[in-house]
Design a protein around this motif. Structure first.
Motif, PDB file in Angstrom:
ATOM      1  N   UNK A   1       6.861   3.919  -4.361  1.00 37.44           N
ATOM      2  CA  UNK A   1       6.302   2.800  -5.123  1.00 37.44           C
ATOM      3  C   UNK A   1       4.867   3.129  -5.524  1.00 37.44           C
ATOM      4  N   UNK A   2       4.417   2.592  -6.626  1.00 34.45           N
ATOM      5  CA  UNK A   2       3.071   2.884  -7.129  1.00 34.45           C
ATOM      6  C   UNK A   2       2.049   1.893  -6.600  1.00 34.45           C
ATOM      7  N   UNK A   3       2.568   0.744  -6.179  1.00 30.66           N
ATOM      8  CA  UNK A   3       1.687  -0.296  -5.630  1.00 30.66           C
ATOM      9  C   UNK A   3       2.270  -0.789  -4.313  1.00 30.66           C
ATOM     10  N   UNK A   4       1.426  -0.886  -3.313  1.00 29.72           N
ATOM     11  CA  UNK A   4       1.857  -1.496  -2.061  1.00 29.72           C
ATOM     12  C   UNK A   4       0.751  -2.449  -1.614  1.00 29.72           C
ATOM     13  N   UNK A   5       0.668  -2.772  -0.334  1.00 35.48           N
ATOM     14  CA  UNK A   5      -0.405  -3.685   0.075  1.00 35.48           C
ATOM     15  C   UNK A   5      -0.157  -4.299   1.429  1.00 35.48           C
ATOM     16  N   UNK A   6      -0.756  -5.465   1.611  1.00 37.94           N
ATOM     17  CA  UNK A   6      -0.718  -6.156   2.906  1.00 37.94           C
ATOM     18  C   UNK A   6      -0.362  -7.623   2.659  1.00 37.94           C
TER      19      UNK A   6
ATOM     20  N   UNK B   1       4.472 -16.951   2.444  1.00 39.88           N
ATOM     21  CA  UNK B   1       3.311 -16.060   2.291  1.00 39.88           C
ATOM     22  C   UNK B   1       2.013 -16.864   2.174  1.00 39.88           C
ATOM     23  N   UNK B   2       1.012 -16.434   2.941  1.00 42.59           N
ATOM     24  CA  UNK B   2      -0.298 -17.093   2.914  1.00 42.59           C
ATOM     25  C   UNK B   2      -1.255 -16.298   2.024  1.00 42.59           C
ATOM     26  N   UNK B   3      -1.236 -14.990   2.174  1.00 43.24           N
ATOM     27  CA  UNK B   3      -2.193 -14.143   1.443  1.00 43.24           C
ATOM     28  C   UNK B   3      -1.592 -12.755   1.233  1.00 43.24           C
ATOM     29  N   UNK B   4      -1.905 -12.156   0.094  1.00 42.94           N
ATOM     30  CA  UNK B   4      -1.504 -10.760  -0.135  1.00 42.94           C
ATOM     31  C   UNK B   4      -2.620 -10.026  -0.834  1.00 42.94           C
ATOM     32  N   UNK B   5      -2.734  -8.742  -0.526  1.00 43.76           N
ATOM     33  CA  UNK B   5      -3.669  -7.912  -1.282  1.00 43.76           C
ATOM     34  C   UNK B   5      -2.966  -6.597  -1.607  1.00 43.76           C
ATOM     35  N   UNK B   6      -3.040  -6.221  -2.871  1.00 46.00           N
ATOM     36  CA  UNK B   6      -2.320  -5.028  -3.298  1.00 46.00           C
ATOM     37  C   UNK B   6      -3.209  -3.795  -3.286  1.00 46.00           C
ATOM     38  N   UNK B   7      -2.560  -2.651  -3.311  1.00 44.39           N
ATOM     39  CA  UNK B   7      -3.270  -1.370  -3.295  1.00 44.39           C
ATOM     40  C   UNK B   7      -2.466  -0.384  -4.137  1.00 44.39           C
ATOM     41  N   UNK B   8      -3.166   0.263  -5.063  1.00 42.38           N
ATOM     42  CA  UNK B   8      -2.498   1.265  -5.899  1.00 42.38           C
ATOM     43  C   UNK B   8      -2.354   2.539  -5.073  1.00 42.38           C
ATOM     44  N   UNK B   9      -1.183   3.139  -5.100  1.00 44.52           N
ATOM     45  CA  UNK B   9      -1.003   4.392  -4.368  1.00 44.52           C
ATOM     46  C   UNK B   9      -1.354   5.554  -5.298  1.00 44.52           C
ATOM     47  N   UNK B  10      -2.493   6.173  -5.015  1.00 45.09           N
ATOM     48  CA  UNK B  10      -2.942   7.271  -5.877  1.00 45.09           C
ATOM     49  C   UNK B  10      -1.982   8.446  -5.768  1.00 45.09           C
ATOM     50  N   UNK B  11      -1.810   9.127  -6.894  1.00 45.52           N
ATOM     51  CA  UNK B  11      -0.941  10.315  -6.930  1.00 45.52           C
ATOM     52  C   UNK B  11      -1.442  11.350  -5.935  1.00 45.52           C
ATOM     53  N   UNK B  12      -0.558  11.899  -5.145  1.00 42.58           N
ATOM     54  CA  UNK B  12      -0.937  12.986  -4.246  1.00 42.58           C
ATOM     55  C   UNK B  12      -1.588  12.542  -2.937  1.00 42.58           C
TER      56      UNK B  12
END
Ligand code: GAR
Length: 181
Positions: free
Chosen positions: A123-128, A142-153
């Motif tokens: 996946x290209x984006x994941x998070x908490x 769900x109360x809160x979410x924060x996403x994170x882009x998964x950088x290539x490599x």
């Protein structure tokens, strides 16, 4: 002071982070079902009262009953799961307000090893996610979410580090809001 019980089974970095950030505003106790968990050492250092019921020493029903009675005695405002890796009995879920932190963008990758699962899936984006605990596995509101882009490599180790950084940022904020601190 309001009281919370943090439940943790292993490393305890979220536990330590919450104690350091909110320990002067809320009464914190630790529960672990794993007497060898590193989180217990952290609690000793931080002088946090710790309760242990050794999961392996009891039949499941016995363990659930002991845990229910212990939590009832503590009467926490909120139970905070931070890497607690056992399912809670419906009796406990129904009685207490419980939140959990999970290292993926739920409903994707529930259960265990979620960072690795997301990484391997590509996946290209994941998070908490921080969510209320219901009787399912990582299915509560769900109360809160924060996403994170998964950088290539990026390596899995680096991704894990970034996820934990996000966890350490958002869990105390959610707690502050929920507890009105
Ligand atoms: C955290 O990443 C938390 O999101 C995860 O366990 C880790 C505990 O780390 N919880 C789950 O996967 C629950 N399904 P820590 O012990 O260093 O706080």
């Amino acid at each position: 002071m309001k009281k919370i019980v943090i439940m943790a089974s292993g490393n305890g970095s979220n536990f330590e982070n919450i104690v350091k950030k909110l320990g002067n505003q809320v009464d914190i106790e630790l529960f672990s079902e794993n007497k060898n968990a590193y989180v217990i050492k952290r609690a000793e250092k931080l002088k946090v009262k710790t309760h242990i019921i050794d999961f392996k020493s009891y039949y499941r029903d016995e363990y659930d009953e002991k845990l229910y009675n212990l939590l009832k005695k503590q009467t926490p405002e909120l139970i905070v799961l931070a890497g607690y890796m056992k399912l809670l009995s419906p009796k406990i879920v129904d009685k207490f307000k419980i939140i959990n932190i999970h290292p993926s963008l739920l409903p994707a990758f529930p259960g265990v090893n979620s960072i690795k699962k997301a990484y391997n899936y590509g996946v290209k984006i994941t998070g908490v996610t921080v969510h209320w605990v219901d009787n399912g596995i990582d299915t509560g509101k769900i109360i809160e979410q924060k996403s994170l882009k998964i950088d290539k490599g990026i390596s899995l180790e680096k991704l894990e580090e970034k996820i934990h950084e996000i966890e350490h940022e958002i869990y105390p904020c959610v707690l502050k809001k929920l507890l009105g601190l």
